[in-house]
Scaffold this motif. Structure first.
Motif, mmCIF file in Angstrom:
data_model
loop_
_atom_site.group_PDB
_atom_site.id
_atom_site.type_symbol
_atom_site.label_atom_id
_atom_site.label_comp_id
_atom_site.label_asym_id
_atom_site.label_seq_id
_atom_site.Cartn_x
_atom_site.Cartn_y
_atom_site.Cartn_z
ATOM 1 N N VAL A 137 0.889 -1.163 0.000
ATOM 2 C CA VAL A 137 0.000 0.000 0.000
ATOM 3 C C VAL A 137 0.926 1.212 0.000
ATOM 4 O O VAL A 137 1.403 1.634 1.054
ATOM 5 C CB VAL A 137 -0.894 0.045 1.251
ATOM 6 C CG1 VAL A 137 -1.942 1.160 1.112
ATOM 7 C CG2 VAL A 137 -1.569 -1.293 1.502
ATOM 8 N N GLY A 138 1.244 1.735 -1.163
ATOM 9 C CA GLY A 138 2.226 2.820 -1.248
ATOM 10 C C GLY A 138 3.545 2.376 -0.632
ATOM 11 O O GLY A 138 4.082 1.338 -1.012
ATOM 12 N N PRO A 139 4.032 3.108 0.395
ATOM 13 C CA PRO A 139 5.332 2.783 0.990
ATOM 14 C C PRO A 139 5.284 1.603 1.971
ATOM 15 O O PRO A 139 6.317 1.157 2.453
ATOM 16 C CB PRO A 139 5.694 4.075 1.739
ATOM 17 C CG PRO A 139 4.377 4.676 2.098
ATOM 18 C CD PRO A 139 3.452 4.340 0.962
ATOM 19 N N LEU A 140 4.072 1.121 2.275
ATOM 20 C CA LEU A 140 3.920 0.014 3.233
ATOM 21 C C LEU A 140 3.939 -1.323 2.484
ATOM 22 O O LEU A 140 3.169 -1.514 1.545
ATOM 23 C CB LEU A 140 2.587 0.169 3.976
ATOM 24 C CG LEU A 140 2.173 -0.994 4.880
ATOM 25 C CD1 LEU A 140 3.131 -1.157 6.052
ATOM 26 C CD2 LEU A 140 0.743 -0.788 5.385
ATOM 27 N N VAL A 141 4.829 -2.218 2.912
ATOM 28 C CA VAL A 141 4.921 -3.537 2.296
ATOM 29 C C VAL A 141 4.760 -4.600 3.375
ATOM 30 O O VAL A 141 5.450 -4.564 4.403
ATOM 31 C CB VAL A 141 6.268 -3.722 1.553
ATOM 32 C CG1 VAL A 141 6.376 -5.139 0.987
ATOM 33 C CG2 VAL A 141 6.400 -2.688 0.438
ATOM 34 N N ILE A 142 3.821 -5.526 3.141
ATOM 35 C CA ILE A 142 3.571 -6.612 4.082
ATOM 36 C C ILE A 142 3.946 -7.905 3.370
ATOM 37 O O ILE A 142 3.320 -8.286 2.385
ATOM 38 C CB ILE A 142 2.087 -6.635 4.504
ATOM 39 C CG1 ILE A 142 1.711 -5.293 5.146
ATOM 40 C CG2 ILE A 142 1.810 -7.787 5.454
ATOM 41 C CD1 ILE A 142 0.270 -4.899 4.946
ATOM 42 N N LEU A 144 4.027 -11.647 3.638
ATOM 43 C CA LEU A 144 3.457 -12.724 4.448
ATOM 44 C C LEU A 144 4.395 -13.917 4.515
ATOM 45 O O LEU A 144 4.418 -14.635 5.508
ATOM 46 C CB LEU A 144 2.098 -13.149 3.868
ATOM 47 C CG LEU A 144 1.011 -12.072 3.871
ATOM 48 C CD1 LEU A 144 -0.224 -12.576 3.140
ATOM 49 C CD2 LEU A 144 0.650 -11.647 5.289
ATOM 50 N N ALA A 145 5.161 -14.136 3.455
ATOM 51 C CA ALA A 145 6.057 -15.291 3.445
ATOM 52 C C ALA A 145 7.166 -15.114 4.486
ATOM 53 O O ALA A 145 7.572 -16.075 5.140
ATOM 54 C CB ALA A 145 6.655 -15.480 2.055
ATOM 55 N N ARG A 146 7.641 -13.877 4.639
ATOM 56 C CA ARG A 146 8.748 -13.626 5.584
ATOM 57 C C ARG A 146 8.260 -13.034 6.908
ATOM 58 O O ARG A 146 9.084 -12.719 7.768
ATOM 59 C CB ARG A 146 9.777 -12.696 4.940
ATOM 60 C CG ARG A 146 10.435 -13.320 3.711
ATOM 61 C CD ARG A 146 11.087 -12.285 2.808
ATOM 62 N NE ARG A 146 12.246 -11.641 3.439
ATOM 63 C CZ ARG A 146 12.744 -10.467 3.063
ATOM 64 N NH1 ARG A 146 12.182 -9.777 2.090
ATOM 65 N NH2 ARG A 146 13.796 -9.977 3.671
ATOM 66 N N ARG A 147 6.961 -12.842 7.047
ATOM 67 C CA ARG A 147 6.389 -12.173 8.227
ATOM 68 C C ARG A 147 7.104 -10.859 8.503
ATOM 69 O O ARG A 147 7.472 -10.549 9.648
ATOM 70 C CB ARG A 147 6.442 -13.075 9.475
ATOM 71 C CG ARG A 147 5.541 -14.288 9.405
ATOM 72 C CD ARG A 147 5.571 -15.089 10.694
ATOM 73 N NE ARG A 147 4.976 -14.387 11.827
ATOM 74 C CZ ARG A 147 3.694 -14.469 12.177
ATOM 75 N NH1 ARG A 147 2.860 -15.225 11.500
ATOM 76 N NH2 ARG A 147 3.244 -13.801 13.223
ATOM 77 N N LEU A 148 7.279 -10.086 7.447
ATOM 78 C CA LEU A 148 8.064 -8.860 7.546
ATOM 79 C C LEU A 148 7.231 -7.685 7.043
ATOM 80 O O LEU A 148 6.625 -7.747 5.971
ATOM 81 C CB LEU A 148 9.325 -9.000 6.682
ATOM 82 C CG LEU A 148 10.260 -7.781 6.645
ATOM 83 C CD1 LEU A 148 10.921 -7.583 8.005
ATOM 84 C CD2 LEU A 148 11.327 -7.981 5.562
ATOM 85 N N VAL A 149 7.195 -6.617 7.859
ATOM 86 C CA VAL A 149 6.487 -5.403 7.467
ATOM 87 C C VAL A 149 7.507 -4.278 7.349
ATOM 88 O O VAL A 149 8.305 -4.057 8.275
ATOM 89 C CB VAL A 149 5.414 -5.027 8.521
ATOM 90 C CG1 VAL A 149 4.723 -3.714 8.145
ATOM 91 C CG2 VAL A 149 4.389 -6.157 8.638
ATOM 92 N N THR A 150 7.507 -3.593 6.208
ATOM 93 C CA THR A 150 8.422 -2.463 6.045
ATOM 94 C C THR A 150 7.636 -1.225 5.619
ATOM 95 O O THR A 150 6.608 -1.311 4.946
ATOM 96 C CB THR A 150 9.510 -2.740 4.986
ATOM 97 O OG1 THR A 150 8.891 -3.074 3.740
ATOM 98 C CG2 THR A 150 10.430 -3.870 5.415
ATOM 99 N N LEU A 151 8.140 -0.078 6.059
ATOM 100 C CA LEU A 151 7.572 1.213 5.680
ATOM 101 C C LEU A 151 8.718 2.053 5.128
ATOM 102 O O LEU A 151 9.719 2.256 5.832
ATOM 103 C CB LEU A 151 6.950 1.883 6.907
ATOM 104 C CG LEU A 151 6.258 3.226 6.664
ATOM 105 C CD1 LEU A 151 5.048 3.076 5.760
ATOM 106 C CD2 LEU A 151 5.853 3.852 7.999
ATOM 107 N N ASP A 152 8.598 2.482 3.887
ATOM 108 C CA ASP A 152 9.709 3.172 3.209
ATOM 109 C C ASP A 152 11.009 2.367 3.320
ATOM 110 O O ASP A 152 12.083 2.934 3.517
ATOM 111 C CB ASP A 152 9.916 4.575 3.798
ATOM 112 C CG ASP A 152 8.758 5.508 3.448
ATOM 113 O OD1 ASP A 152 8.316 5.499 2.276
ATOM 114 O OD2 ASP A 152 8.276 6.222 4.344
ATOM 115 N N GLY A 153 10.888 1.050 3.253
ATOM 116 C CA GLY A 153 12.075 0.196 3.264
ATOM 117 C C GLY A 153 12.608 -0.159 4.640
ATOM 118 O O GLY A 153 13.473 -1.020 4.766
ATOM 119 N N ALA A 154 12.094 0.484 5.699
ATOM 120 C CA ALA A 154 12.589 0.201 7.052
ATOM 121 C C ALA A 154 11.625 -0.758 7.751
ATOM 122 O O ALA A 154 10.407 -0.610 7.655
ATOM 123 C CB ALA A 154 12.704 1.501 7.845
#
Ligand code: CA
Length: 230
Positions: A137-142, A144-154
């Motif tokens: 969703v824009g800069p937000l990436v979820i 699911l395979a890695r259980r990793l959430v990033t916002l602007d890459g962080a």
């Protein structure tokens, strides 16, 4: 808005002739093949015999309540169901969603709003996309395979419950997820009434994402009903 939906069959269950005609016109011009039913029982029968790709169901029908129609169809079919609600029918709307309807629009609605909801329902039913492991969703990436959430890459550090709430919303991106679905899936069926757990978890997720409930970039609140990821 110009995306066409070739060979997509839609069943409209609505008793008011004027609204049925309006729906038939806008859905027909969007490329749907439209079937109509004016009563709940007729709608259930048509859903069984013609196997539509998606159903639009008015909750105010003369013969059956919306929840009963949804429950009857859910006996054999997972076809996406979009309900048409009116503003003073909150309880029936929520019961219908809990019975297995997928989303709703409130009358009066615009054709653009209706078509956007239908496209989101149809997209999320395509097998290639339901298994999609990464939601953005824009800069937000979820992821699911890695259980990793990033916002602007962080990386965004979420607790397990916070992650599970966000992951469930991302699996249904663009679609409404009810309080009941979230509480049952994330906390378990014993916690269906514990909406404060959910409210607190959503608050924490929003804080960590810098999201504003009053002007959300990511998580939309459907008051009294549930949440939706943009
Ligand atoms: Ca009606």
């Amino acid at each position: 808005m110009t995306e066409t939906l070739p060979d997509t069959r839609i069943l409209v269950i609505e008793d008011e002739a004027a609204i049925r005609r309006f729906l038939t016109i806008i859905l027909g011009s969007a490329g749907f093949a439209v079937e109509e039913a004016a009563r709940g029982r007729e709608g259930i029968a048509r859903a069984a015999t013609s196997a539509p790709d998606v159903i639009v169901l008015d909750l105010g029908l003369p013969d059956l309540d919306g929840k009963a129609v949804v429950a009857a169809i859910r006996e054999w079919s997972q076809v996406p169901i979009l309900i048409l609600s009116v503003r003073d029918a909150e309880a029936e709307k929520i019961e219908s969603l809990d019975a297995g309807a997928d989303d709703y629009v409130t009358k009066p609605f615009s054709s653009g709003e209706l078509l956007a909801r239908l496209r989101a329902l149809l997209r999320s039913r395509r097998p290639s996309e339901t298994e999609k492991p990464v939601t953005a969703v824009g800069p937000l990436v979820i992821d699911l395979a890695r259980r990793l959430v990033t916002l602007d890459g962080a990386e965004v550090k979420l607790t397990r419950k916070e992650y599970d709430v966000l992951a469930l919303l991302s699996r249904h991106q663009g679609r409404l997820v009810t309080h009941r679905q979230l509480l049952t899936t994330v906390w378990g069926p014993a916690h269906i009434e514990d909406t404060h757990y959910l409210r607190i978890a959503i608050g924490h997720v929003r804080d960590k994402l810098g999201d504003d409930a009053a002007d959300p970039r990511f998580i939309l609140t459907e008051p009294g009903v549930g949440y939706r990821l943009k």
